[in-house]
Design a protein around this motif. Structure first.
Motif, PDB file in Angstrom:
ATOM      1  N   MET A   1       1.108  -1.457   0.562  1.00 38.55           N
ATOM      2  CA  MET A   1       0.095  -0.354   0.121  1.00 38.55           C
ATOM      3  C   MET A   1       0.618   1.075   0.179  1.00 38.55           C
ATOM      4  O   MET A   1       2.159   1.363   0.677  1.00 38.55           O
ATOM      5  CB  MET A   1      -1.142  -0.256   0.962  1.00 38.55           C
ATOM      6  CG  MET A   1      -1.989  -1.467   1.174  1.00 38.55           C
ATOM      7  SD  MET A   1      -3.310  -1.382   2.714  1.00 38.55           S
ATOM      8  CE  MET A   1      -4.304   0.200   1.130  1.00 38.55           C
ATOM      9  N   ALA A   2       0.615   1.887  -0.685  1.00 39.17           N
ATOM     10  CA  ALA A   2       1.541   3.615  -0.996  1.00 39.17           C
ATOM     11  C   ALA A   2       0.256   4.711  -0.255  1.00 39.17           C
ATOM     12  O   ALA A   2      -0.837   4.785  -0.038  1.00 39.17           O
ATOM     13  CB  ALA A   2       1.519   4.201  -2.367  1.00 39.17           C
ATOM     14  N   PRO A   3       1.059   5.882   0.201  1.00 37.79           N
ATOM     15  CA  PRO A   3       0.420   6.978   1.252  1.00 37.79           C
ATOM     16  C   PRO A   3      -0.557   7.810  -0.131  1.00 37.79           C
ATOM     17  O   PRO A   3       1.126   7.620  -0.996  1.00 37.79           O
ATOM     18  CB  PRO A   3       1.060   7.175   1.779  1.00 37.79           C
ATOM     19  CG  PRO A   3       2.929   7.490   1.526  1.00 37.79           C
ATOM     20  CD  PRO A   3       2.795   5.660   0.134  1.00 37.79           C
ATOM     21  N   CYS A   4      -0.882   8.699   0.357  1.00 35.70           N
ATOM     22  CA  CYS A   4      -1.369   9.479  -0.549  1.00 35.70           C
ATOM     23  C   CYS A   4      -1.181  11.341   0.135  1.00 35.70           C
ATOM     24  O   CYS A   4      -2.668  10.672   1.048  1.00 35.70           O
ATOM     25  CB  CYS A   4      -2.266   9.539  -2.236  1.00 35.70           C
ATOM     26  SG  CYS A   4      -2.408  11.554  -2.626  1.00 35.70           S
ATOM     27  N   LEU A   5      -0.121  12.192   0.350  1.00 39.55           N
ATOM     28  CA  LEU A   5      -0.906  13.631   0.880  1.00 39.55           C
ATOM     29  C   LEU A   5      -1.502  14.432   0.061  1.00 39.55           C
ATOM     30  O   LEU A   5      -1.788  14.552  -1.052  1.00 39.55           O
ATOM     31  CB  LEU A   5       0.536  13.800   0.743  1.00 39.55           C
ATOM     32  CG  LEU A   5       1.675  13.517   1.789  1.00 39.55           C
ATOM     33  CD1 LEU A   5       3.120  14.022   2.455  1.00 39.55           C
ATOM     34  CD2 LEU A   5       1.178  12.789   3.642  1.00 39.55           C
ATOM     35  N   THR A   6      -2.392  14.976   0.422  1.00 42.10           N
ATOM     36  CA  THR A   6      -3.431  15.731  -0.538  1.00 42.10           C
ATOM     37  C   THR A   6      -3.096  17.489   0.054  1.00 42.10           C
ATOM     38  O   THR A   6      -3.452  17.578   1.792  1.00 42.10           O
ATOM     39  CB  THR A   6      -4.535  15.193   0.078  1.00 42.10           C
ATOM     40  OG1 THR A   6      -5.112  14.483  -0.344  1.00 42.10           O
ATOM     41  CG2 THR A   6      -5.866  16.078  -0.677  1.00 42.10           C
ATOM     42  N   LEU A   7      -3.434  18.432  -0.731  1.00 42.32           N
ATOM     43  CA  LEU A   7      -3.653  19.599  -0.389  1.00 42.32           C
ATOM     44  C   LEU A   7      -5.280  19.980  -0.582  1.00 42.32           C
ATOM     45  O   LEU A   7      -5.634  20.250  -1.812  1.00 42.32           O
ATOM     46  CB  LEU A   7      -2.321  20.682  -1.248  1.00 42.32           C
ATOM     47  CG  LEU A   7      -2.693  21.948  -0.680  1.00 42.32           C
ATOM     48  CD1 LEU A   7      -2.254  22.788   0.572  1.00 42.32           C
ATOM     49  CD2 LEU A   7      -1.813  22.571  -1.880  1.00 42.32           C
ATOM     50  N   MET A   8      -5.503  21.303  -0.143  1.00 39.99           N
ATOM     51  CA  MET A   8      -6.715  21.518  -0.414  1.00 39.99           C
ATOM     52  C   MET A   8      -6.528  23.005  -0.083  1.00 39.99           C
ATOM     53  O   MET A   8      -6.485  23.463   0.638  1.00 39.99           O
ATOM     54  CB  MET A   8      -7.799  21.158   0.555  1.00 39.99           C
ATOM     55  CG  MET A   8      -8.411  19.988   0.728  1.00 39.99           C
ATOM     56  SD  MET A   8      -9.334  19.128   2.380  1.00 39.99           S
ATOM     57  CE  MET A   8      -7.596  18.930   3.298  1.00 39.99           C
ATOM     58  N   VAL A   9      -7.341  23.472  -1.169  1.00 39.22           N
ATOM     59  CA  VAL A   9      -6.890  25.261  -0.704  1.00 39.22           C
ATOM     60  C   VAL A   9      -8.631  26.367  -1.157  1.00 39.22           C
ATOM     61  O   VAL A   9      -9.248  25.894  -2.682  1.00 39.22           O
ATOM     62  CB  VAL A   9      -6.185  25.669  -2.272  1.00 39.22           C
ATOM     63  CG1 VAL A   9      -5.823  27.418  -2.223  1.00 39.22           C
ATOM     64  CG2 VAL A   9      -4.683  25.125  -1.638  1.00 39.22           C
TER      65      VAL A   9
END
Length: 316
Positions: free
Chosen positions: A171-179
């Motif tokens: 499994m791999a991660p994901c970093l998410t940005l919200m603007v």
């Protein structure tokens, strides 16, 4: 004397857990769902913030390969829980209405769900499964764990027969940005996928059907970038992603954001699936599954949930 129907616990209210619970409940089984989050849907997630901002910060849209999942999505569209977006993919694609969690709420109708409830331990006791949570405990005849594989291993340190198959899952991660931006902003595109870039996905969520008017942008980092920055504080990786987003959509667009936040999906993508729809313990009364069993798409989680429901019901 009337025999009491077996009790079934489902831990995890994402696609796999809700699908399993829904199928079992439709067959008349006694099912209780527990989820540590306040919302439903797992990565079918929606964040709402002050200022009228709303972000689908997990799964971006849903597509189907098989007829079964395609039929479910079509019914949900007819019932108003899904809408078509985006238009430029090679098969019908859908988003939840009014956010991605809208589809999770649709799947959860009629199910007994305990939100914001963290299961602290699961152990065998007198032929049943004892689930302990926040100073309380309850026993069940069957347990379904619809969680990321690494979390299941942590929850069941003594159930060694599951450790090898779970450890084989990648499994791999994901970093998410919200603007969030005040007022209407001229975006150069409604969405963009760039698999080889540090930011591999950008979407203007306010372009989706039935969304608020405020300009809401979601940017998701590639698996490689996410791995390298995974342990940074959320504000720290959000600030690192901002200039990369500005390069993609224009610095003027992001000149004065009204809202900036990051979210860490530690187990976002399946890079190495198990290759079977679920696993069970030796007693055949504890089941573990999710998208990690079959692949990276929401449909794989749905297939796992359906298979677990069938197996659980067959053993009652």
């Amino acid at each position: 004397m009337v025999e009491t129907a077996p009790r079934i616990a489902v831990v995890g209210a994402g696609m796999a857990g809700l699908t399993c619970a829904r199928d079992l409940a439709r067959r008349g089984a006694r099912v209780v769902v527990f989820d540590k989050g306040r919302g439903l849907g797992g990565r079918m997630a929606t964040r709402r913030a002050e200022g009228g901002f709303q972000f689908d910060h997990g799964a971006q849209y849903l597509t189907a390969r098989g007829d079964g999942f395609a039929s479910l999505l079509a019914r949900a569209e007819t019932d108003g829980a899904l809408a078509r977006w985006p238009k430029d993919v090679d098969k019908p694609a859908y988003v939840g209405v009014p956010g991605m969690t809208g589809f999770a709420k649709y799947l959860s109708t009629g199910i007994d769900i305990h939100r914001a409830t963290r299961i602290e331990s699961i152990r065998r006791s007198d032929g049943r499964w004892l689930l302990e949570r926040e100073g309380e405990s309850d026993s069940f005849d069957r347990v379904v764990l619809a969680l990321p594989a690494p979390q299941i291993t942590e929850m069941l340190p003594d159930l060694t027969e599951l450790h090898a198959p779970l450890a084989a899952v990648g499994m791999a991660p994901c970093l998410t940005l919200m603007v969030g931006l005040d007022g209407a902003v001229g975006m150069p595109f409604g969405h963009r996928r760039a698999p080889d870039a540090a930011i591999s996905w950008i979407a203007c969520d306010s372009d989706k059907p039935a969304r608020p008017d405020a300009t809401c942008i979601v940017a998701q980092a590639s698996a490689d970038w996410s791995v390298r920055h995974l342990e940074l504080e959320k504000d720290a990786f959000a600030q690192k992603m901002l200039p990369m987003l500005a390069d993609a959509i224009g610095a003027e667009v992001l000149r004065d954001p009204a809202y900036v936040s990051g979210h860490r999906w530690r187990y976002a993508f399946v890079s190495g699936p198990l290759g079977q729809p679920f696993v069970t313990d030796r007693s055949g009364t504890l089941f573990a599954g999710g998208d990690w069993c079959l692949g990276a798409k929401a449909e794989h989680a749905w297939e796992s949930g359906k298979a677990m429901a069938e197996a659980v019901y067959a053993g009652l």
